[in-house]
Design an enzyme around this catalytic site. Structure first.
Site, short mmCIF file in Angstrom:
data_model
loop_
_atom_site.label_atom_id
_atom_site.label_comp_id
_atom_site.label_asym_id
_atom_site.label_seq_id
_atom_site.Cartn_x
_atom_site.Cartn_y
_atom_site.Cartn_z
N GLY A 226 0.83 -1.21 0.00
CA GLY A 226 0.00 0.00 0.00
C GLY A 226 0.86 1.26 0.00
O GLY A 226 1.71 1.42 0.85
N GLU A 428 -3.87 -7.59 6.35
CA GLU A 428 -3.54 -7.56 7.78
C GLU A 428 -3.57 -8.97 8.35
O GLU A 428 -3.68 -9.15 9.54
CB GLU A 428 -4.51 -6.67 8.55
CG GLU A 428 -4.13 -5.23 8.52
CD GLU A 428 -2.72 -5.02 9.08
OE1 GLU A 428 -2.34 -5.69 10.04
OE2 GLU A 428 -1.98 -4.24 8.47
#
Ligand SMILES: CCCCCCCCCCCCC/C=C/C(=O)SCCNC(=O)CCNC(=O)[C@H](O)C(C)(C)COP(=O)(O)OP(=O)(O)OC[C@H]1O[C@@H](n2cnc3c(N)ncnc32)[C@H](O)[C@@H]1OP(=O)(O)O
Ligand SMILES: Cc1cc2nc3c(=O)[nH]c(=O)nc-3n(C[C@H](O)[C@H](O)[C@H](O)COP(=O)(O)OP(=O)(O)OC[C@H]3O[C@@H](n4cnc5c(N)ncnc54)[C@H](O)[C@@H]3O)c2cc1C
Length: 636
Positions: A226, A428
């Site tokens: 990201g 995550e």
């Protein structure tokens, strides 16, 4: 705060809490459907502000300040619909436009001082404020919270918690001021869950005092990073560290990937991951390191270090524990599973309340963490991240159905959020992999306690030291609704499943299976056990929140919500019948209690939703006069 809560919310709530009455069989004189605003009764049964304080837990004023900062800026795509102002990203924009819009919003928030103290501040109060503000941003847009999460929690968290003074002095203020943009390069095309297997290799050149970082093959390219595709200037690159030919395991390094003008650095290759099913405001990229040389000081050396002469030094001798220490920054990232879809969670009210109390409990554990509590925080955050994000997906499906065609309209965001949040079960940390962490940890705890003949302590397992609950043969409503019965029933399930899991794994091992293979063969019990642990932990935090209240209407309503959470959890888990914790009659009594609880909660639904404290502008047209917002006049 305008406490008007939508008619649609009431309908949605009806849909779940109590099915709408069947259409009458007698022909009624025709009349147009009209929108009747929900009864604006200020006679709510409890104080909404007190309920919000209980649920948000902290920093209400900071949250409201940031809500206003967002609503007042045109950067957040304010638009008027049927006389109301809404703020919502324009998801019709191209991927490139969404990425740039996210960056402009971040720059605006930096100018407004939102991030002051996020990395240079110290102590629980600073960290709680940061978490609260991040929750607010997540309620506006997932791309915004993810992009900021990667920069401040993953890149910033790694520098702060894996780095030492040298790194803090050099990077923390620049990160906080957004003068440099960080990203977090852990995952590779070939290894996301299996961090130990990552292929990036770093060696040490003692002649020059530099590390050399290399991507040895295509499956070793860093993937999904990201911020890397367009904006990041620096990254935390996770890599196997070889010293004198010996692999010391996964370590974290700082590498610059772009200069301040945005030009890609020498020996670095970057490509785009392309359009995603959601979160297109985040520029996920791919990174190759072609024998990139970085200074020895760029090793984040709080866990281990390399001397100028190339000697490997670490205070943590155990390889697993050293590996754990390098993974610790991931934990805070897993706190983000509970809040993003609060705007829609009015449907599953009980779970919104359950998630809030659990998340707040975990945040307090986190901001007061010690090296001793890191493991428990890892296990509990894994449980909550998986449980919450799976529930979010279910909630959105329920919500989309309940809204009928209006749930398909992008401006109402329900359908869009399905794409935006479904992926949260993967990033995550994949949910199933994280849930495995729970059963592994409970297994280790069980074996250690029995081997050392010591009582259980930690991970909420103290109940294992007490006598087993005897379930009454006939469950009455008062018994079903008592918190003591509920937590004892959850304890019974967890305790029995842990015993079964340990016995089955041990049985496989006695037949010559390795521990890893025995775990895999016992995966069904492992899944049941991890669910039992997670739901018991959530119920306990709900009860703890309730116990802080004096007797009264607020406590009564919360008690109904807690019972609804507990009974739906029991009703939906086959373990209770499968392993005989409940008889068929008792399971049926539990099931029948659910609609009764819904009916008693329904009059409070509007107050409970109003207590979320989410400004009207953060909702969508469907939350108000949906006839007006679809009327001809509102199209002109
Ligand atoms: C409230 C507001 C929100 C705030 C926060 C917002 C942040 C938002 C951020 C949003 C970012 C979104 C973008 C996405 C980013 C990413 O996806 S980053 C990459 C994420 N990747 C992962 O999570 C990888 C998942 N895999 C792993 O973590 C590991 O591979 C593993 C599965 C946990 C390890 O498996 P294995 O190899 O089998 O090793 P084990 O033996 O299980 O573990 C060894 C010991 O280490 C302990 N441990 C593992 N992880 C941690 C940890 N994170 N913290 C502490 N300890 C850990 C583990 O328990 C073992 O301990 P022992 O059993 O005692 O040996
Ligand atoms: C939008 C997005 C943003 C991301 N941002 C970042 C970022 O900024 N930085 C970063 O480093 N990473 C990032 N990631 C990567 C993310 O962390 C990984 O995708 C995630 O860890 C899962 O790994 P994977 O994709 O390789 O899937 P895999 O690990 O291959 O999992 C695929 C399937 O295999 C199953 N599986 C895997 N291992 C096991 C096992 N041991 N036992 C049983 N089943 C197993 C999983 O349950 C899953 O169903 C991002 C990913 C996405 C989608």
């Amino acid at each position: 705060m305008d406490h008007q809560v939508s008619r649609r919310t009431e309908i949605l709530t009806n849909h779940l809490l109590l099915r709408a009455p069947p259409p009458s069989s007698v022909l009624q004189p025709h009349r147009c459907l009209s929108y009747s605003p929900p009864e604006l009764s200020n006679e709510f049964a409890f104080d909404l502000r007190e309920m919000r304080r209980l649920m948000d837990g902290h920093n209400l004023e900071d949250r409201d300040w940031l809500f206003s900062v967002i609503v007042q800026s045109a950067l957040f795509n304010r638009r008027e619909r049927a006389g109301r102002i809404f703020v919502c990203p324009d998801y019709n924009q191209s991927m490139e436009q969404q990425r740039e819009a996210t960056m402009r919003r971040i720059e605006y928030l930096v100018e407004r001082g939102v991030f002051r103290g996020w990395l240079t501040g110290e102590g629980p109060a600073e960290e709680l404020r940061k978490l609260a503000l991040h929750e607010v941003m997540g309620m506006y847009d997932h791309s915004l919270s993810v992009k900021l999460g990667v920069h401040y929690f993953l890149w910033g968290g790694a520098v702060k918690f894996l780095g030492t003074k040298h790194h803090h002095d050099k990077w923390l203020r620049a990160t906080e001021n957004y003068d440099m943009k960080g990203c977090f390069a852990l995952s590779e095309l070939g290894h996301g869950s299996n961090v130990r297997g990552i292929e990036t290799i770093t060696t040490y050149d003692s002649n020059t005092g530099e590390f050399v970082v290399n991507t040895p093959c295509e499956s070793g390219q860093k993937y999904w990073i990201g911020g890397a595709a367009n904006h990041a200037t620096h990254t935390i690159v996770f890599s196997q560290l070889y010293i004198n030919g010996s692999n010391q395991g996964v370590h974290a390094f700082i590498a610059q990937i772009r200069d301040s003008d945005g030009n890609i650095c020498p020996n670095i290759r970057i490509a785009d991951c392309g359009h995603k099913i959601g979160v297109n405001g985040v520029d996920n990229g791919r990174i190759w390191f072609d024998n990139v040389r970085i200074p020895r000081e760029n090793l984040l050396n709080s866990v281990a270090d390399v001397s100028p002469t190339g000697e490997y030094l670490s205070a943590i001798k155990n390889v697993d524990q050293r590996f754990a220490a390098f993974l610790a920054p991931l934990t805070s990232g897993r706190f983000s599973g509970h809040f993003p879809i609060w705007m829609f969670i009015s449907l599953l009210l009980w779970f919104r309340y359950a998630m809030s109390f659990s998340a707040n409990d975990l945040k307090i554990m986190y901001v007061k963490r010690t090296p001793k509590s890191n493991k428990a925080i890892h296990i509990i955050s894994s449980a909550y991240k998986a449980t919450f994000t799976w529930n979010n997906i279910r909630t959105l499906l329920e919500c989309r159905d309940a809204c009928g065609g209006q749930g398909v309209k992008s401006e109402n965001r329900v359908g869009l959020f399905m794409g935006e949040f479904e992926m949260h079960s993967t990033f995550e940390g994949d949910n199933k992999v994280l849930m495995q962490q729970i059963s592994k940890a409970l297994f280790a705890e069980y074996v250690a306690c029995h081997k050392q003949n010591k009582p259980f302590s930690g991970l909420g397992l103290e109940h294992m030291n007490k006598p087993l609950l005897v379930i009454p043969s006939h469950l009455t409503t008062p018994t079903i609704r008592s918190s003591e019965f509920q937590i004892d029933l959850f304890h019974l399930r967890e305790r029995d499943l842990l015993r079964r899991f340990v016995e089955e794994v041990s049985e496989y091992q006695s037949r010559g299976e390795s521990k890893e293979s025995a775990f895999i063969l016992s995966y069904q019990l492992a899944e049941d056990l991890s669910r039992a642990f997670s739901e018991r932990a959530i119920l306990k935090t709900f009860m703890d929140a309730e116990s802080t209240l004096a007797a009264g209407s607020l406590k009564n309503v919360l008690g109904l919500l807690r019972s609804l959470y507990a009974m739906i959890s029991v009703d939906e888990d086959a373990s209770f019948l499968r392993y005989g914790y409940l008889s068929k009659e008792n399971a049926s009594a539990v099931r029948k209690e659910v609609p009764k609880l819904c009916a008693e909660l329904r009059p409070h639904a509007l107050a409970l939703v109003s207590s979320f404290g989410i400004p009207d502008a953060f909702l969508s047209p469907i939350a108000y006069n949906w006839l007006d917002s679809n009327s001809w006049s509102s199209q002109l």
